[in-house]
Motif scaffolding. Structure first.
Motif, PDB file in Angstrom:
ATOM      1  N   ASN A   3       0.852  -1.189   0.000  1.00 21.87           N
ATOM      2  CA  ASN A   3       0.000   0.000   0.000  1.00 21.87           C
ATOM      3  C   ASN A   3       0.887   1.238   0.000  1.00 21.87           C
ATOM      4  OD1 ASN A   3      -1.923   1.932   0.319  1.00 21.87           O
ATOM      5  ND2 ASN A   3      -2.733   1.163   2.253  1.00 21.87           N
ATOM      6  N   THR A   4       0.684   2.107  -0.992  1.00 20.91           N
ATOM      7  CA  THR A   4       1.545   3.291  -1.119  1.00 20.91           C
ATOM      8  C   THR A   4       0.838   4.574  -0.715  1.00 20.91           C
ATOM      9  OG1 THR A   4       0.872   3.549  -3.438  1.00 20.91           O
ATOM     10  CG2 THR A   4       2.858   2.251  -2.992  1.00 20.91           C
ATOM     11  N   PHE A   5      -0.384   4.476  -0.158  1.00 21.93           N
ATOM     12  CA  PHE A   5      -1.119   5.676   0.223  1.00 21.93           C
ATOM     13  C   PHE A   5      -0.650   6.197   1.575  1.00 21.93           C
ATOM     14  CE2 PHE A   5      -4.057   3.592  -2.751  1.00 21.93           C
ATOM     15  CZ  PHE A   5      -4.253   4.636  -3.626  1.00 21.93           C
ATOM     16  N   SER A   6      -1.044   7.446   1.867  1.00 25.04           N
ATOM     17  CA  SER A   6      -0.645   8.066   3.130  1.00 25.04           C
ATOM     18  C   SER A   6      -1.367   7.408   4.290  1.00 25.04           C
ATOM     19  CB  SER A   6      -0.978   9.561   3.107  1.00 25.04           C
ATOM     20  OG  SER A   6      -2.381   9.752   3.015  1.00 25.04           O
ATOM     21  N   LYS A   7      -0.841   7.624   5.477  1.00 30.16           N
ATOM     22  CA  LYS A   7      -1.404   6.994   6.668  1.00 30.16           C
ATOM     23  C   LYS A   7      -2.457   7.888   7.318  1.00 30.16           C
ATOM     24  CE  LYS A   7       1.066   3.309   6.295  1.00 30.16           C
ATOM     25  NZ  LYS A   7       1.573   3.557   4.957  1.00 30.16           N
ATOM     26  N   GLU A   8      -3.396   8.375   6.484  1.00 34.39           N
ATOM     27  CA  GLU A   8      -4.537   9.116   7.014  1.00 34.39           C
ATOM     28  C   GLU A   8      -5.667   8.173   7.396  1.00 34.39           C
ATOM     29  OE1 GLU A   8      -5.652  11.778   3.938  1.00 34.39           O
ATOM     30  OE2 GLU A   8      -4.106  13.257   4.409  1.00 34.39           O
ATOM     31  N   THR A   9      -5.511   6.922   7.026  1.00 32.77           N
ATOM     32  CA  THR A   9      -6.577   5.934   7.180  1.00 32.77           C
ATOM     33  C   THR A   9      -6.161   4.835   8.143  1.00 32.77           C
ATOM     34  OG1 THR A   9      -7.262   6.338   4.897  1.00 32.77           O
ATOM     35  CG2 THR A   9      -8.088   4.335   5.942  1.00 32.77           C
ATOM     36  N   ALA A  10      -7.095   4.418   8.982  1.00 36.92           N
ATOM     37  CA  ALA A  10      -6.854   3.294   9.887  1.00 36.92           C
ATOM     38  C   ALA A  10      -7.981   2.287   9.739  1.00 36.92           C
ATOM     39  CB  ALA A  10      -6.771   3.769  11.335  1.00 36.92           C
ATOM     40  N   ILE A  11      -7.655   1.042  10.015  1.00 35.90           N
ATOM     41  CA  ILE A  11      -8.642  -0.041   9.954  1.00 35.90           C
ATOM     42  C   ILE A  11      -9.182  -0.311  11.360  1.00 35.90           C
ATOM     43  CG2 ILE A  11      -9.015  -2.473   9.395  1.00 35.90           C
ATOM     44  CD1 ILE A  11      -6.592  -2.215   7.491  1.00 35.90           C
ATOM     45  N   LEU A  12     -10.485  -0.432  11.452  1.00 40.46           N
ATOM     46  CA  LEU A  12     -11.129  -0.857  12.688  1.00 40.46           C
ATOM     47  C   LEU A  12     -11.620  -2.289  12.491  1.00 40.46           C
ATOM     48  CD1 LEU A  12     -12.583  -0.627  15.453  1.00 40.46           C
ATOM     49  CD2 LEU A  12     -14.509   0.431  14.217  1.00 40.46           C
ATOM     50  N   ILE A  13     -11.008  -3.225  13.213  1.00 39.48           N
ATOM     51  CA  ILE A  13     -11.508  -4.596  13.227  1.00 39.48           C
ATOM     52  C   ILE A  13     -12.495  -4.687  14.378  1.00 39.48           C
ATOM     53  CG2 ILE A  13     -10.938  -7.052  13.383  1.00 39.48           C
ATOM     54  CD1 ILE A  13      -8.070  -6.328  12.600  1.00 39.48           C
ATOM     55  N   PHE A  14     -13.760  -4.681  14.046  1.00 37.61           N
ATOM     56  CA  PHE A  14     -14.801  -4.707  15.076  1.00 37.61           C
ATOM     57  C   PHE A  14     -15.294  -6.143  15.201  1.00 37.61           C
ATOM     58  CE2 PHE A  14     -19.086  -3.939  16.811  1.00 37.61           C
ATOM     59  CZ  PHE A  14     -18.788  -3.033  17.816  1.00 37.61           C
ATOM     60  N   ALA A  15     -14.688  -6.887  16.109  1.00 42.28           N
ATOM     61  CA  ALA A  15     -14.975  -8.320  16.211  1.00 42.28           C
ATOM     62  C   ALA A  15     -14.707  -8.802  17.620  1.00 42.28           C
ATOM     63  CB  ALA A  15     -14.127  -9.105  15.215  1.00 42.28           C
ATOM     64  N   ASN A  16     -15.662  -9.501  18.172  1.00 37.02           N
ATOM     65  CA  ASN A  16     -15.503 -10.042  19.514  1.00 37.02           C
ATOM     66  C   ASN A  16     -14.468 -11.161  19.548  1.00 37.02           C
ATOM     67  OD1 ASN A  16     -17.476  -8.382  20.684  1.00 37.02           O
ATOM     68  ND2 ASN A  16     -19.120  -9.796  20.130  1.00 37.02           N
ATOM     69  N   SER A  17     -14.065 -11.502  20.749  1.00 39.49           N
ATOM     70  CA  SER A  17     -13.163 -12.638  20.923  1.00 39.49           C
ATOM     71  C   SER A  17     -13.877 -13.919  20.506  1.00 39.49           C
ATOM     72  CB  SER A  17     -12.725 -12.742  22.379  1.00 39.49           C
ATOM     73  OG  SER A  17     -13.837 -13.085  23.206  1.00 39.49           O
ATOM     74  N   ALA A  18     -13.098 -14.958  20.269  1.00 42.45           N
ATOM     75  CA  ALA A  18     -13.676 -16.237  19.839  1.00 42.45           C
ATOM     76  C   ALA A  18     -14.658 -16.777  20.880  1.00 42.45           C
ATOM     77  CB  ALA A  18     -12.563 -17.252  19.584  1.00 42.45           C
ATOM     78  N   VAL A  19     -14.325 -16.624  22.153  1.00 42.27           N
ATOM     79  CA  VAL A  19     -15.199 -17.122  23.224  1.00 42.27           C
ATOM     80  C   VAL A  19     -16.536 -16.398  23.203  1.00 42.27           C
ATOM     81  CG1 VAL A  19     -15.489 -17.313  25.723  1.00 42.27           C
ATOM     82  CG2 VAL A  19     -13.271 -17.831  24.692  1.00 42.27           C
ATOM     83  N   ALA A  20     -16.498 -15.070  23.060  1.00 43.22           N
ATOM     84  CA  ALA A  20     -17.736 -14.285  23.018  1.00 43.22           C
ATOM     85  C   ALA A  20     -18.564 -14.618  21.788  1.00 43.22           C
ATOM     86  CB  ALA A  20     -17.409 -12.797  23.052  1.00 43.22           C
TER      87      ALA A  20
END
Length: 232
Positions: A3-20
């Motif tokens: 990925n060569t784009f600027s770091k203006e963007t972040a990823i949100l992994i919205f996911a519970n733990s495996a147990v939950a």
């Protein structure tokens, strides 16, 4: 893919733990499966070369799904990022290329949605200026028609909406069977777990059918009278 784009963007992994997850998705409750899905989601995020943050039930704040999701998105913006790309853990077909394409479109001023086959979405790319927590809370989260409703919301902002390809996610046993028909798009480790899960389900159903057949044949029916049965 780099990925060569600027770091203006972040990823949100919205996911519970495996147990939950095994508590919330009882029809597909399998600890190994959700562990593998979480690992794949993190691996995919890393492969995009973007910064990412994983919000499990420990980091999430709020009572409803909408509140927890909105608060998590806001938390990323509060860290100084202009764009947030949200993903979950239940779309094993998701690839880093989908995330990189989403960032590319964000840089062009577009809003991005990756529709899932059940009427929801597996990815959302959103600029801070198009995020309204109040309106987000009114969306029909975890219900049919979510994709259409959120699409209408973004279009009301006069924001050009870019749609990624439709992918399948995992919420039911039927979803797992569907994904097995797309084996080339699913990682081999997850595919093995899915296949094992279905084979085990078939064995359980077969066993239950045999028990029911034995139960019915042992009953003495009274002709013309309905038979009311309760199974514990």
């Amino acid at each position: 893919m780099k990925n060569t784009f600027s770091k203006e963007t972040a990823i949100l992994i919205f996911a519970n733990s495996a147990v939950a997850e095994t508590r919330h998705k009882k029809t597909v409750a399998n600890l190994d499966l959700f562990r593998a899905l979480n690992e794949r989601a993190v691996k995919t995020a890393k492969a995009s070369a973007l910064p990412y943050f994983h919000f499990t039930e420990k980091e999430q704040q709020g009572t409803t799904f909408g509140e927890r999701f909105s608060n998590a998105i806001q938390a990323i913006y509060d860290k100084g990022y202009k764009n947030v790309i949200t993903i979950g853990n239940d779309s094993p077909q998701l690839k880093a290329s989908h995330i990189i394409e989403a960032e590319k479109q964000l840089q062009l001023g577009k809003t991005v949605l990756g529709p899932s086959s059940d009427g929801g979405f597996y990815l959302m790319g959103l600029h801070h200026s198009n995020f309204d927590p109040t309106l987000f809370l009114r969306l029909p989260w975890q219900r049919f028609g979510l994709f259409n409703k959120i699409s209408q919301l973004f279009e009301s902002y006069d924001s050009h909406l870019y749609r990624l390809p439709v992918l399948h996610d995992i919420d039911t046993v039927a979803d797992i069977r569907t994904l097995l028909n797309f084996s080339k798009t699913v990682g081999s480790s997850i595919l093995k777990i899915l296949d094992s899960f279905i084979k085990r389900s078939v064995r359980i159903v077969s066993k239950n059918v045999q028990i029911l057949q034995h139960h019915f044949t042992s009953l003495h029916f009274n002709k013309g009278s309905p038979v009311l049965m309760q199974f514990s």
